[in-house]
Motif scaffolding. Structure first.
Motif, short mmCIF file in Angstrom:
data_model
loop_
_atom_site.label_atom_id
_atom_site.label_comp_id
_atom_site.label_asym_id
_atom_site.label_seq_id
_atom_site.Cartn_x
_atom_site.Cartn_y
_atom_site.Cartn_z
N LEU A 6 0.83 -1.56 0.16
CA LEU A 6 -0.15 -0.15 0.08
C LEU A 6 0.53 1.65 0.40
CD1 LEU A 6 -2.89 0.99 0.00
CD2 LEU A 6 -2.54 1.05 2.34
N LYS A 60 0.14 3.20 -3.03
CA LYS A 60 -1.19 4.55 -2.63
C LYS A 60 -0.75 6.25 -3.53
CE LYS A 60 -3.67 6.66 1.54
NZ LYS A 60 -3.05 7.88 1.38
N ASP A 109 -3.95 7.90 -5.36
CA ASP A 109 -4.84 8.92 -4.47
C ASP A 109 -4.66 10.02 -5.83
OD1 ASP A 109 -4.88 7.48 -2.53
OD2 ASP A 109 -3.71 8.82 -1.07
N ALA A 151 -4.09 -5.69 0.40
CA ALA A 151 -4.01 -4.32 1.12
C ALA A 151 -4.40 -2.91 0.31
CB ALA A 151 -3.65 -3.79 2.53
N LYS A 180 -8.47 -4.20 -1.30
CA LYS A 180 -9.35 -3.35 -0.22
C LYS A 180 -8.97 -1.35 -0.64
CE LYS A 180 -9.19 -6.56 2.53
NZ LYS A 180 -8.47 -7.34 4.08
N TYR A 181 -7.80 -1.18 -0.76
CA TYR A 181 -8.15 0.64 -0.36
C TYR A 181 -8.01 0.95 -1.81
CZ TYR A 181 -5.70 4.95 -0.36
OH TYR A 181 -5.72 6.30 0.19
#
Length: 401
Positions: free
Chosen positions: A163, A167, A171, A212, A215-216
């Motif tokens: 992640l 991320k 993002d 993870a 899911k994110y």
């Protein structure tokens, strides 16, 4: 061709493949999406994905061919790893998209002048540029600064395994208004099961870093998102040993030491199959939305079968030696390039949801790989086989080179 084992020689034609003869299991479709195939309604399994994996906005009936035909050309950013077998996925995916008229930018981790860029598939990036693609290098965490004001409809993260790495890319994509986000995960996250092959919806290791990330991404509410779980792959431009491990021994007339019985099932896919699945998800983003896809071919092969196919591609004789890693006192992970167990997933979701079909043909694909193996001179390269020698010495097998 003569094929020998530690006990009885096996004839080449009896290749150990497994496919439709395995126990049938119904596809674990997402809980909120009924799926219809012609006039037959697929029964939903009692083991389903959590709600976070569902896609309420996806239609209950979708014509993949019609959507593909009317799909608009898109601008796609591929965040590509700079090492390992997965790098070739981004290369093939870019080629396929460019061939369909999409705009493609490949952002590769690291520096263009690094030693890693002197290996395939990076040495072939000029093919992408000559087809109209763009290539960039840098830190994916700074993706916004690297791509500047360029806008993208689709982003594929073919780099991050955890992640912390993914991320920043996800993002940025969300804040930049990217409509579709795709992620290359791994079929290695499935829990070991007595029932094979692994299909979408099977239990995964909750502590696996890829989980993870999945899911994110599911929680970011992209207009469309999808996750792809590959296994082992072959194809021109791949720089991670797979079939080469077998060729290295076969062309030098060395025994091929296989852990266990040699009957363990695994899945080896040509990377063109993986890229075609990704491309279908781009052209049918509504159908792909919220889905998990096993990014693999639709056949399994045993370790013995793969060794035989490699020998057949090389036109050489083969001697297989089976051994027990514990009895020999070696770590199978260091002695052999595959997991010493059944590791086999099936692409059921891609077939039923995207209308995808596999083209992997190991006997022919391995011939292509062997030709490249010889072309780069690896068959003449001096090599050491220290671990092999320890195994063979323990089994009192003489090596005649």
């Amino acid at each position: 061709m003569a094929v020998a084992s530690a006990s009885t020689a096996a004839a080449l034609p009896s290749l150990h493949y497994a496919s439709r003869s395995l126990p049938h299991r119904t596809l674990r479709l997402l809980p909120s999406i009924p799926y219809t195939s012609h006039s037959t309604v697929t029964r939903l399994s009692s083991r389903r994905l959590p709600n976070r994996y569902s896609s309420p906005s996806s239609p209950s009936s979708f014509s993949v061919k019609a959507a593909a035909a009317s799909a608009s050309k898109k601008s796609v950013l591929i965040v590509n790893t700079n090492s390992g077998g997965h790098a070739v996925i981004g290369f093939y995916f870019a080629q396929e998209l460019l061939g369909s008229g999409h705009e493609v930018t490949v952002l590769t981790v690291g520096d263009e002048g690094s030693d890693k860029m002197k290996k395939p598939p990076f040495t072939r990036f000029s093919e992408l540029v000559s087809s109209g693609g763009k290539t960039l290098w840098g830190d994916p965490a700074e993706v916004g600064d690297i791509v500047g004001k360029n806008k993208f409809d689709v982003v594929l993260d073919n780099n991050g395994k955890d992640l912390d790495t993914v991320k920043p890319v996800a993002d940025w994509a969300k804040s930049a208004g990217v409509e579709q986000f795709l992620y290359i995960s791994s079929a290695g996250i499935y829990k070991t099961s007595d029932e094979i092959p692994h299909v979408e919806g099977d239990l995964v290791k909750e502590d696996a870093s890829h989980v993870a990330v999945e899911k994110y991404i599911a929680g970011l509410s992209f207009g469309s998102w999808a996750v792809f779980r590959p296994q082992y792959m072959i194809g021109s431009g791949n720089n991670k040993d797979c079939e080469e491990w077998f060729f290295d021994r076969i062309v030098r007339n060395r025994p091929v030491p296989l852990p266990g019985s040699g009957m363990q099932l695994t899945n080896i896919s040509h990377v063109r199959d993986l890229s075609s699945m990704l491309s279908l998800a781009v052209e049918n983003s509504d159908a792909a939305n919220g889905k998990i896809f096993n990014c693999v071919s639709d056949r399994a092969v045993t370790f013995d079968g793969l060794a035989k196919l490699c020998a057949q591609a090389a036109g050489r004789e083969l001697k297989i030696i089976h051994y027990d890693p514990k009895a020999v006192g070696i770590d199978a992970k260091k002695a052999f390039p595959f997991r010493n167990m059944h590791f086999y997933a099936e692409p059921r979701a891609a077939k039923q949801i995207l209308g995808w079909t596999s083209t992997t043909n190991l006997p022919e694909d391995l011939k292509e790989r062997y030709d490249e193996y010889v072309k780069i001179g690896r068959d003449k390269k001096e090599m050491k086989f220290d671990i092999d020698d320890k195994i063979l010495e323990s089994l009192k097998v003489a090596v005649t080179v």
